[in-house]
Design an enzyme around this catalytic site. Structure first.
Site, mmCIF file in Angstrom:
data_model
loop_
_atom_site.group_PDB
_atom_site.id
_atom_site.type_symbol
_atom_site.label_atom_id
_atom_site.label_comp_id
_atom_site.label_asym_id
_atom_site.label_seq_id
_atom_site.Cartn_x
_atom_site.Cartn_y
_atom_site.Cartn_z
ATOM 1 N N ARG A 282 -1.044 -8.831 13.326
ATOM 2 C CA ARG A 282 -1.528 -7.880 12.308
ATOM 3 C C ARG A 282 -2.274 -8.611 11.194
ATOM 4 N NH1 ARG A 282 4.023 -5.148 11.129
ATOM 5 N NH2 ARG A 282 2.995 -4.295 9.287
ATOM 6 N N ARG B 168 -10.306 0.451 8.367
ATOM 7 C CA ARG B 168 -9.824 -0.887 8.684
ATOM 8 C C ARG B 168 -10.857 -1.708 9.439
ATOM 9 N NH1 ARG B 168 -3.994 0.123 8.610
ATOM 10 N NH2 ARG B 168 -2.833 -1.700 9.259
ATOM 11 N N LYS C 147 0.834 -1.214 0.000
ATOM 12 C CA LYS C 147 0.000 0.000 0.000
ATOM 13 C C LYS C 147 0.870 1.266 0.000
ATOM 14 C CE LYS C 147 -2.148 -1.147 3.855
ATOM 15 N NZ LYS C 147 -1.455 -2.410 4.194
ATOM 16 N N ARG D 92 10.716 -0.842 11.315
ATOM 17 C CA ARG D 92 9.583 -0.572 12.194
ATOM 18 C C ARG D 92 9.543 -1.496 13.402
ATOM 19 N NH1 ARG D 92 4.405 0.198 8.329
ATOM 20 N NH2 ARG D 92 3.508 -1.133 9.942
ATOM 21 N N ARG E 96 11.722 -5.336 4.980
ATOM 22 C CA ARG E 96 11.416 -3.920 4.762
ATOM 23 C C ARG E 96 12.262 -2.995 5.643
ATOM 24 N NH1 ARG E 96 5.493 -1.900 5.586
ATOM 25 N NH2 ARG E 96 5.699 -3.080 7.520
#
Ligand code: AP5
Ligand code: MG
Length: 215
Positions: free
Chosen positions: A172, A88, A13, A161, A127
């Site tokens: 998640r 969400r 996203k 993160r 990431r």
């Protein structure tokens, strides 16, 4: 133009939002980035959100809806915006419908990223982002042109993160399947849902999204 990017953690996203923002010149509103900004600034919202986010759970609808209401009233949203990571939950989607109705606006498209869970874990675990400008990278799939130097701003500082560890990622993913996936039929019923194959390469996903938006 008002667009929504809907997809599980690590689906791409944020990566695609940067490209959509550039092409259509609309504001990019990521509720995750807003919350991380609030944590870094030490605000009351940030204090409430920190432990919830690190555990991989969803922050309360009240906090999120308030953040979005405020942010969408800013001048840079006048020509439209791209919502990344919001709504969400069905309650958030209903609050957004109400907000848009009050302003006489409507959603142009909801873009769903279809990606297998196994690929998501691989994407999240590799990431990282530029600590100065926030540009996103991946150890294998999206390296900077010059190793260790941000393509966008030239910084050599990067960060990962705090919710990208295995336990939080599992939570998640579960939150996505339980609380966010019900938004797929919600938007399908409104004829707004466009699904793209998020398993392809980054450029191929961008092409599909632009085609869906341009119609
Ligand atoms: P948020 O920041 O929204 O995180 P998320 O939804 O978990 O999604 P990510 O940002 O992890 O993934 P992404 O889809 O942006 O993927 P990316 O482009 O980086 O939310 C974080 C937390 O905040 C939540 O858990 C919750 O606590 C809270 N929160 C936020 N919004 C909320 C809300 N509305 N309500 C309640 N709580 C909320 O890509 C991932 C990696 O893959 C990158 O390294 C990238 O380079 C790579 N990549 C991207 N596309 C591809 C591709 N096609 N092929 C290969 N690699 C790719
Ligand atoms: Mg993101």
């Amino acid at each position: 133009m008002i667009l929504i990017l809907l997809g599980p953690p690590g689906a791409g996203k944020g990566t695609q939002a940067a490209r959509i923002k550039e092409r259509y010149q609309i504001a990019h509103l990521s509720t995750g980035d807003m919350l991380r900004g609030a944590i870094a600034a030490g605000t009351e919202v940030g204090k409430q959100a920190k432990s919830v986010m690190d555990a991989g759970k969803l922050v309360s609808d009240d906090i999120i809806v308030r953040l979005v209401e405020e942010r969408t009233s800013a001048a840079d949203c006048a020509k439209g915006y791209l919502l990344d990571g919001f709504p969400r939950t069905v309650a958030q989607a209903e609050a957004l419908d109400e907000l848009l109705q009050r302003k006489g606006q409507k959603i142009d498209a909801v873009i769903e990223f279809a990606v297998d869970d196994d690929a998501l874990i691989e994407r999240i675990s590799g990431r990282y982002s530029c600590a100065t400008c926030g540009a996103g990278y991946h150890d294998r799939f999206q390296k900077p042109k010059q190793e260790g130097v941000c393509d966008n701003c030239g910084s050599t500082e990067f960060s990962r993160r705090s919710d990208d560890h295995a336990d939080a990622v599992r939570t998640r993913l579960a939150a996505y399947h339980e609380q966010t996936a019900p938004l797929l039929p919600y938007y399908r019923d409104k004829d707004a849902l466009k699904t793209v194959d998020g398993m392809g390469e980054i450029d191929a996903v961008t092409d599909q999204i632009f085609k869906e938006i341009d119609g």
